[in-house]
Motif scaffolding. Sequence first.
Motif, short mmCIF file in Angstrom:
data_model
loop_
_atom_site.label_atom_id
_atom_site.label_comp_id
_atom_site.label_asym_id
_atom_site.label_seq_id
_atom_site.Cartn_x
_atom_site.Cartn_y
_atom_site.Cartn_z
N SER A 291 -2.81 -14.58 -15.42
CA SER A 291 -2.55 -14.39 -16.86
C SER A 291 -3.43 -15.33 -17.68
O SER A 291 -3.94 -16.34 -17.18
CB SER A 291 -1.08 -14.67 -17.18
N LYS A 292 -3.56 -15.01 -18.94
CA LYS A 292 -4.37 -15.86 -19.81
C LYS A 292 -3.65 -17.17 -20.11
O LYS A 292 -4.25 -18.24 -20.15
CB LYS A 292 -4.68 -15.12 -21.12
N HIS A 293 -2.33 -17.08 -20.30
CA HIS A 293 -1.52 -18.28 -20.56
C HIS A 293 -0.52 -18.45 -19.42
O HIS A 293 0.19 -17.50 -19.07
CB HIS A 293 -0.78 -18.17 -21.90
N ASN A 294 -0.43 -19.65 -18.88
CA ASN A 294 0.40 -19.89 -17.70
C ASN A 294 1.08 -21.25 -17.82
O ASN A 294 0.51 -22.21 -18.36
CB ASN A 294 -0.46 -19.90 -16.44
N ARG A 295 2.32 -21.31 -17.32
CA ARG A 295 3.04 -22.59 -17.32
C ARG A 295 3.56 -22.86 -15.91
O ARG A 295 4.17 -21.99 -15.28
CB ARG A 295 4.19 -22.56 -18.31
N PHE A 296 3.29 -24.07 -15.42
CA PHE A 296 3.71 -24.46 -14.08
C PHE A 296 4.37 -25.84 -14.14
O PHE A 296 4.04 -26.67 -14.99
CB PHE A 296 2.51 -24.55 -13.13
N THR A 297 5.31 -26.05 -13.25
CA THR A 297 5.89 -27.38 -13.06
C THR A 297 5.39 -27.93 -11.74
O THR A 297 5.54 -27.29 -10.70
CB THR A 297 7.43 -27.30 -13.04
N ILE A 298 4.77 -29.10 -11.79
CA ILE A 298 4.28 -29.75 -10.58
C ILE A 298 4.79 -31.18 -10.55
O ILE A 298 5.17 -31.75 -11.58
CB ILE A 298 2.74 -29.73 -10.51
N ARG A 299 4.80 -31.74 -9.36
CA ARG A 299 5.34 -33.10 -9.21
C ARG A 299 4.21 -34.12 -9.15
O ARG A 299 3.12 -33.84 -8.67
CB ARG A 299 6.19 -33.18 -7.93
N LYS A 300 4.53 -35.28 -9.64
CA LYS A 300 3.57 -36.38 -9.64
C LYS A 300 3.11 -36.66 -8.21
O LYS A 300 3.92 -36.68 -7.27
CB LYS A 300 4.20 -37.64 -10.24
N ASN A 301 1.81 -36.84 -8.04
CA ASN A 301 1.17 -37.18 -6.76
C ASN A 301 1.23 -36.05 -5.72
O ASN A 301 0.90 -36.27 -4.56
CB ASN A 301 1.77 -38.46 -6.16
N GLU A 302 1.66 -34.87 -6.14
CA GLU A 302 1.67 -33.73 -5.23
C GLU A 302 0.52 -32.79 -5.62
O GLU A 302 0.46 -32.30 -6.73
CB GLU A 302 2.99 -32.97 -5.30
N SER A 303 -0.39 -32.55 -4.68
CA SER A 303 -1.53 -31.68 -4.96
C SER A 303 -1.11 -30.22 -4.97
O SER A 303 -0.27 -29.80 -4.18
CB SER A 303 -2.63 -31.90 -3.91
N GLU B 104 3.87 -39.16 -14.24
CA GLU B 104 4.80 -38.29 -14.96
C GLU B 104 4.55 -38.42 -16.46
O GLU B 104 4.24 -39.51 -16.95
CB GLU B 104 6.24 -38.68 -14.65
N LEU B 105 4.66 -37.30 -17.16
CA LEU B 105 4.43 -37.31 -18.60
C LEU B 105 5.63 -36.71 -19.33
O LEU B 105 6.33 -35.84 -18.80
CB LEU B 105 3.16 -36.52 -18.94
N ASP B 106 5.85 -37.16 -20.58
CA ASP B 106 6.98 -36.68 -21.36
C ASP B 106 6.76 -35.27 -21.88
O ASP B 106 7.73 -34.53 -22.09
CB ASP B 106 7.24 -37.62 -22.55
N LYS B 107 5.52 -34.91 -22.08
CA LYS B 107 5.23 -33.57 -22.60
C LYS B 107 4.18 -32.89 -21.72
O LYS B 107 3.43 -33.56 -21.00
CB LYS B 107 4.75 -33.65 -24.04
N PRO B 108 4.15 -31.59 -21.76
CA PRO B 108 3.23 -30.87 -20.88
C PRO B 108 1.76 -31.19 -21.19
O PRO B 108 1.39 -31.51 -22.32
CB PRO B 108 3.52 -29.39 -21.18
N ILE B 109 0.93 -31.12 -20.13
CA ILE B 109 -0.52 -31.20 -20.28
C ILE B 109 -1.06 -29.78 -20.40
O ILE B 109 -0.65 -28.89 -19.64
CB ILE B 109 -1.16 -31.90 -19.08
N ILE B 110 -1.94 -29.56 -21.34
CA ILE B 110 -2.54 -28.24 -21.51
C ILE B 110 -4.01 -28.31 -21.09
O ILE B 110 -4.78 -29.12 -21.62
CB ILE B 110 -2.41 -27.75 -22.97
N LEU B 111 -4.37 -27.49 -20.14
CA LEU B 111 -5.75 -27.43 -19.64
C LEU B 111 -6.34 -26.07 -19.97
O LEU B 111 -5.71 -25.03 -19.71
CB LEU B 111 -5.79 -27.64 -18.13
N ASN B 112 -7.54 -26.07 -20.51
CA ASN B 112 -8.29 -24.84 -20.73
C ASN B 112 -9.33 -24.71 -19.63
O ASN B 112 -10.27 -25.49 -19.55
CB ASN B 112 -8.96 -24.85 -22.11
N ILE B 113 -9.11 -23.74 -18.77
CA ILE B 113 -9.97 -23.55 -17.61
C ILE B 113 -10.55 -22.14 -17.69
O ILE B 113 -9.84 -21.15 -17.46
CB ILE B 113 -9.19 -23.74 -16.30
N GLY B 114 -11.81 -22.04 -18.04
CA GLY B 114 -12.43 -20.75 -18.23
C GLY B 114 -11.70 -19.98 -19.32
O GLY B 114 -11.48 -20.49 -20.42
N ARG B 115 -11.26 -18.77 -19.01
CA ARG B 115 -10.52 -17.95 -19.98
C ARG B 115 -9.02 -18.16 -19.86
O ARG B 115 -8.24 -17.43 -20.48
CB ARG B 115 -10.88 -16.47 -19.78
#
Length: 425
Positions: free
Chosen positions: A345-357, A397-408
């Motif tokens: 999808s063009k917009h995506n949201r994921f939850t990941i854990r600190k130090n977990e690749s 860990e961060l209080d708010k989400p990180i937004i990354l623009n990767i290609g489209r």
Amino acid sequence: MKNNLRTYILGLLTLFSIYIYYLSENSLKSLTNIIIKDVPLIETQKEEQAALIYLNELRKGAGLVPFTSQNQLKIAAHNHGDYLIKNNAIGHFQDVNKTLFTGTYASDRIVYAGYKTPLVIENVSSNNQNYKESIDGLFSAIYHRMAFLDFQGDEIGIGIRQSMDDKSKTAFVYDMSAKALNKLYKEKNFKDPKKGFIPNKVLAKALSMHKDDNTKVVMYPFKNQKDVPAAFFDELPDPLPDHKVSGFPISVSFNQVCFQSVELLKFELFNSEGQRVEDTLIRDQKSDPNQRFNKFDFVLFPLKRLEWNSQYQVKFVAVVDGKELEKSWSFTTRTFKEPLHKVTSKHNRFTIRKNESNIFYFPPSSKIDVLQSLMYPADIDIDFIDKNTIKLTALKELDKPIILNIGRHTLELDIKTEPTALTLL
């Protein structure tokens, strides 16, 4: 005399085939706005030893005799690697006017290092950070693969060099030849080996010494091979000039000292569900745009990337010296230990854990769709698997989400702390 030797080199066998490959990290770093993190120092001696072991695993898996390390070839490879780093160059050719020049061509450089025959195959990759990245990339580039899987070669010199001023700049050089050739030229004691003349029949006899040791037909990926890359990107010369990304090529090569003729009847690829992969292109001597294949080489290019962690089945049928031959085998693409996310999808949201690749795969939407730009904060660590796939690790860990623009695509990442283990009282 020179014409006779040239005909032999370019036609009868495959020695002295030279290709240019500088994909991998070099191309990835051409992406705009990318943050380049610190690159570790390579322990070149250990890397060279590991490269030989890994390369021989692939050769033996394909049914070929392993390479042995040869000192003069290694010196030549080191010399060329030093030249490439010193002059910020890539490829196979050296300029006589530049520092550390030891020979214009690989044939000149191995003779300069004391090797007796000028007949050599050379592979080069640049700006890789480890041996596996270099060799896997060269095996995905079809002409370079065939150089590594040459039927006649049995010894190699590997040279790995890294710039101390910019550790991201590296050179991986592989010079390959045959013991029988070196011995033959040594016995002839040519003062200038490049001007020496040995009849084709004598050369062919020397190079057929592994006829009974090697398999007669090399298939790659080989039967039951695992950890196969999923894609092919670029190569010079380029067998797919209209594509920036396609699937990992499948090749079948016949040992020309064992056969007279091969007529292809069928070459097909099937996915894990048993469905035929329809969008493919077959290359052989007649259709190869760069005229690098001989009449015993056949390659199937899936024009779309293969899927990660998937098994594929290959079916190959040909008439060989008047008799029908069928080969059927399977291989499996790379499986990741880390969670794999397919981003469609063009917009995506994921939850990941600190130090977990986590692995994020961005399937290309077209034959030219590769990642073009990427910016990320210091709180995120990113490694490229290839030009459609990244490994991402959140460093805190961060209080708010990180937004990354990767290609489209836009990734919105919620970073959570790893769960702590229960303490028993």
